[in-house]
Design a protein around this motif. Sequence first.
Motif, PDB file in Angstrom:
ATOM      1  N   MET A 139       0.835  -1.205   0.000  1.00 43.57           N
ATOM      2  CA  MET A 139       0.000   0.000   0.000  1.00 43.57           C
ATOM      3  C   MET A 139       0.872   1.258   0.000  1.00 43.57           C
ATOM      4  O   MET A 139       0.524   2.272  -0.625  1.00 43.57           O
ATOM      5  CB  MET A 139      -0.930  -0.008   1.217  1.00 43.57           C
ATOM      6  N   LEU A 140       2.012   1.197   0.669  1.00 42.19           N
ATOM      7  CA  LEU A 140       2.899   2.357   0.737  1.00 42.19           C
ATOM      8  C   LEU A 140       3.512   2.693  -0.620  1.00 42.19           C
ATOM      9  O   LEU A 140       3.831   3.849  -0.881  1.00 42.19           O
ATOM     10  CB  LEU A 140       4.021   2.109   1.753  1.00 42.19           C
ATOM     11  N   VAL A 141       3.726   1.695  -1.457  1.00 39.15           N
ATOM     12  CA  VAL A 141       4.332   1.972  -2.768  1.00 39.15           C
ATOM     13  C   VAL A 141       3.273   2.162  -3.846  1.00 39.15           C
ATOM     14  O   VAL A 141       3.619   2.442  -4.995  1.00 39.15           O
ATOM     15  CB  VAL A 141       5.302   0.842  -3.181  1.00 39.15           C
ATOM     16  N   SER A 142       1.987   2.011  -3.486  1.00 40.71           N
ATOM     17  CA  SER A 142       0.916   2.084  -4.484  1.00 40.71           C
ATOM     18  C   SER A 142      -0.119   3.164  -4.186  1.00 40.71           C
ATOM     19  O   SER A 142      -1.066   3.321  -4.956  1.00 40.71           O
ATOM     20  CB  SER A 142       0.187   0.732  -4.572  1.00 40.71           C
ATOM     21  N   TYR A 143       0.026   3.882  -3.091  1.00 41.86           N
ATOM     22  CA  TYR A 143      -1.039   4.802  -2.678  1.00 41.86           C
ATOM     23  C   TYR A 143      -1.183   5.973  -3.647  1.00 41.86           C
ATOM     24  O   TYR A 143      -0.224   6.436  -4.253  1.00 41.86           O
ATOM     25  CB  TYR A 143      -0.769   5.309  -1.257  1.00 41.86           C
ATOM     26  N   ASN A 144      -2.407   6.417  -3.786  1.00 41.82           N
ATOM     27  CA  ASN A 144      -2.714   7.610  -4.573  1.00 41.82           C
ATOM     28  C   ASN A 144      -3.588   8.551  -3.769  1.00 41.82           C
ATOM     29  O   ASN A 144      -4.219   9.451  -4.325  1.00 41.82           O
ATOM     30  CB  ASN A 144      -3.409   7.219  -5.878  1.00 41.82           C
TER      31      ASN A 144
END
Length: 470
Positions: free
Chosen positions: A109-114
């Motif tokens: 989630m940390l590398v994919s959050y928007n």
Amino acid sequence: MNSIILLSVLGLGNLFLGFRRSNRLLLPIMMLILGLVLTVNFLDWNTGAVQLIRFPMLTTDNFSVAFTGIIVLTALLLVPFSQRYVLDEEANLAEYYSLLLFSLVGAIMLVSYNHLLMLFLGIETLSIAMYVLAGSDKRNLRSNEAALKYFLMGAFFTGILLFGMALVYGATGTFELNQISFAVQNPVNASLRPMLYIGMLLMLIGMSFKVGAAPFHFWTPDVYEGTPTFFTAFMSTVVKVAGIAALLKLLVQVFPAASAQGVWLPTLTAICVLTLLIGNVGAVVQTSLKRMLAYSSISHAGYLLIALVAYNGALEGPSANAVLFYSLAYSVATVAAFGVLKLVADARQREDYNGLNGLAKTNPLLAFCLTVSMLSLAGIPLTGGFFGKFFVFAAAVENGYIGLVIFALLMSMVSIYYYLRPIIAMYMRDADDDTAAAVPVSTFQSGALLLLALLTVLLGVLPGLVAGVL
């Protein structure tokens, strides 16, 4: 984001396997789960930006796929060193593995959050699992102390991060990254700028704690030392890589205009310099190999921050590629170092340098793999660590940060001293009564160590396999 779905479902399923009370079954299943997730993740490569759920809160793009791959691969390479828990029938291995899988969900989630809410949820999902694992050795007072320190400090800095998010929302009226970026570049109300800038700096401070950057590093040595070594390795690699990727995305995608206005860039540069100084100088005076690796982890956060300081305004460019390559090289070498440390500490009940005395005679394979790991972390040529630093320094020089690179090179020279100490102990000192016996190593663990050493050398000989993929 099929990786998140798989990890969540399989993590819950893994908990039910604990009722069988057969730890030997769990290790191959964990390897299978991580291998499956790694394969599914790379199926999303070059599919374009795909938004998850109805609202664009998580995004799958090459940036997220690449960093997710490093995170899952690191966990996969680390799992063989949990074999001691497999042999201990009293260990709650199903719970440990499930917590690791849930923490991977937070890391992805940390590398994919928007969306800033996804950033917060990712940090908390990752952190809460690590709080529990830090104190998993309930009979060890150091483990209890580590969990308490990590929890209290983590909660405190999470509050700072949340307060920063609240101020940014108050100034921009949105949590979505693209809209925040637009509001920063085109402010509607100039009177809200101070609120926005303070929010940015508070978020930077909160994220700096998560990656172990100075002066917010003070929890790192004690927590790393007290946490069981297997989970320390996870904390030092997966947590740090996810945090750095999240910080990169935040600064480059959300607050690029604020950099030109001199808001967060001076602060980040100061944090970078301080991190390099404290990490390297602190590691020099350590007598414990585990605490040395803790300070080493701090120093490598500093090298990664150089790429963030020298960002080029895009998530897919020299700075992002430098962070990606460095993260992979650092993770592989660090897993090998902690893997050898765990095997030696389990056998000899020692975590200091003297516990390595004579290891080259009793266990040549362990000595060789630890040597390759130390050389890579020091940035010696023909290892992945050398090109990791080269790409980071090249990105900084290209953007005019020559003074910062010179300082980083001086700190790299300092690091050679403490990275050579384990090698000297293994090859140039005789074993005593406590270190004369060979350290038991399974074939599975030997294969994992050889693979890690091979990957380290491969990244140093053929860096083009990974460099420039973004």
